[in-house]
Design an enzyme around this catalytic site. Structure first.
Site, short mmCIF file in Angstrom:
data_model
loop_
_atom_site.label_atom_id
_atom_site.label_comp_id
_atom_site.label_asym_id
_atom_site.label_seq_id
_atom_site.Cartn_x
_atom_site.Cartn_y
_atom_site.Cartn_z
N ASP A 90 -11.23 3.36 4.05
CA ASP A 90 -11.66 1.96 3.95
C ASP A 90 -13.19 1.87 3.85
O ASP A 90 -13.73 0.82 3.52
CB ASP A 90 -11.22 1.19 5.21
CG ASP A 90 -10.06 0.24 4.91
OD1 ASP A 90 -9.83 -0.06 3.73
OD2 ASP A 90 -9.40 -0.18 5.88
N GLN B 87 -4.90 -1.25 9.63
CA GLN B 87 -4.83 -2.59 9.04
C GLN B 87 -5.49 -3.61 9.98
O GLN B 87 -5.10 -3.73 11.14
CB GLN B 87 -3.35 -2.95 8.78
CG GLN B 87 -3.15 -4.25 8.07
CD GLN B 87 -3.68 -4.26 6.63
OE1 GLN B 87 -3.51 -3.28 5.89
NE2 GLN B 87 -4.34 -5.33 6.24
N LYS C 271 0.85 -1.21 0.00
CA LYS C 271 0.00 0.00 0.00
C LYS C 271 0.88 1.24 0.00
O LYS C 271 0.62 2.19 -0.74
CB LYS C 271 -0.92 0.00 1.22
CG LYS C 271 -2.12 -0.91 1.06
CD LYS C 271 -2.89 -1.08 2.36
CE LYS C 271 -3.99 -2.14 2.20
NZ LYS C 271 -4.61 -2.55 3.44
#
Ligand code: NDP
Length: 298
Positions: free
Chosen positions: A122, A99, A55
């Site tokens: 997200d 995460q 990422k």
């Protein structure tokens, strides 16, 4: 109609990243700063570390600022919430990604709830889930289902009136996927572990999205001829060579490919789209924070 096309998510994701890079350059020209994506990694989980590294690399490649916050697995819930608050208040941070999964002693839901919804790239915050449910275009949408929708629209154009079956009802894939397809005026069925006659339900569908987490569970014979299949599953199984493993999806690709119009391969289908959409969401969030219009072509 040509049957058996593989839908190249890797190539589409590369194109999307190219469009994001153009949008980022425009953002920098207008604001004099780069969009910033903060990724929080707790603990040493090898798979999570690999995701976070890729990422970060992808973020820099499109011209954005990548900020990594690594914390030990022993971090307390309070300390993690403090970090989230710090990032919420940091003007150089446009997107915050924690995460998952977090170590067991930490509460994922509380951490996500603390992220400023405007920085929730997200799309997991209930504010964004709610906006998606009511069709508010300012919703930040979870990356994987958004990537699936982009692939479907690229393949099929207008989705209106199509029968879509989503297998799986998780908050990160199944439910937002169903909401997106409904937003495109599909007739949507959500199947799950209690669904009766899954084969029959799948056989009705023009569009099948499988997000189950069971290797090759969806059989080729279930697929209606000419349907388009999006395989979200990532399952590690033993490979033919002893001691080795390989990744397969939730769909029996070899069995489905002769029935369907198109299918995403695993790997190389949905997976690459997820990071590309994360970058897209970060640019969208940054533009909204600066009062700029939605970047073009995204
Ligand atoms: P979850 O485990 O959260 O959800 C799985 C869903 O599948 C549940 O709704 C469950 O139903 C349903 N299910 C389980 N067994 C069956 C069955 N026999 N028949 C029908 N439905 C069933 O998984 P996620 O949504 O998080 O992920 C799904 C898959 O997608 C995984 O393989 C994951 O690795 C992959 N994934 C891939 C991503 C990518 O970037 N490509 C990103 C995110 C996920 P119920 O609710 O009734 O239990």
């Amino acid at each position: 109609m040509t049957l058996g096309k593989t839908i190249d998510g890797k190539a589409f994701a590369e194109k999307l990243r190219g469009r994001v890079a153009v949008g980022v350059a425009d953002f920098v020209a207008k604001t004099g700063r780069k969009p910033g994506l903060a990724v929080v990694l707790v603990g040493e989980d090898p798979a999570s570390s690999v995701y976070v590294r890729s990422k970060g690399k992808a973020t820099v490649e499109v011209g954005m600022e990548s900020l990594e916050f690594k914390r030990p697995a022993t971090i307390s819930q309070e300390e993690l919430l403090e970090l989230v608050e710090e990032l919420n208040g940091d003007p150089s941070v446009d997107g915050i990604l924690v995460q998952l999964p977090l170590p067991k002693h930490l509460d994922d839901a509380e951490v996500i709830a603390r992220i400023n919804p405007a920085k929730d790239v997200d799309g997991f915050h209930v504010v964004n889930a709610g906006k998606l449910a009511v069709g508010d275009p300012t919703a930040l949408v979870p990356c994987t289902p958004m990537g699936c929708l982009m692939l479907l629209k690229d393949e099929l154009g207008d989705l209106s009136g199509k029968e879509a079956v989503v297998i799986g009802r998780s908050n990160i894939v199944g439910k937002p996927m169903a909401a997106l397809l409904l937003g495109e005026s599909c007739t949507v069925t959500i199947a799950h572990s209690r669904t009766h006659d899954l084969a029959g339900v799948v056989h009705r569908a023009d569009i099948v999205v499988a997000a189950v987490g069971r290797p090759e569970m969806v059989k080729g014979s279930w697929i209606k001829p000419g349907a388009t299949v999006i395989d979200v599953g990532i399952n590690r199984v033993p490979a033919d060579e002893e001691g080795k493993t390989k990744i397969v999806g939730d769909v029996d690709t070899a069995g489905a490919i002769s029935h369907c119009a198109g299918i995403t391969p695993v790997p190389g289908g949905v997976g690459p789209m997820t990071i590309a959409v994360l970058l897209r969401n970060t640019l969208v969030a940054a533009s909204a924070r600066e009062g700029l219009p939605m970047p073009e072509g995204l």
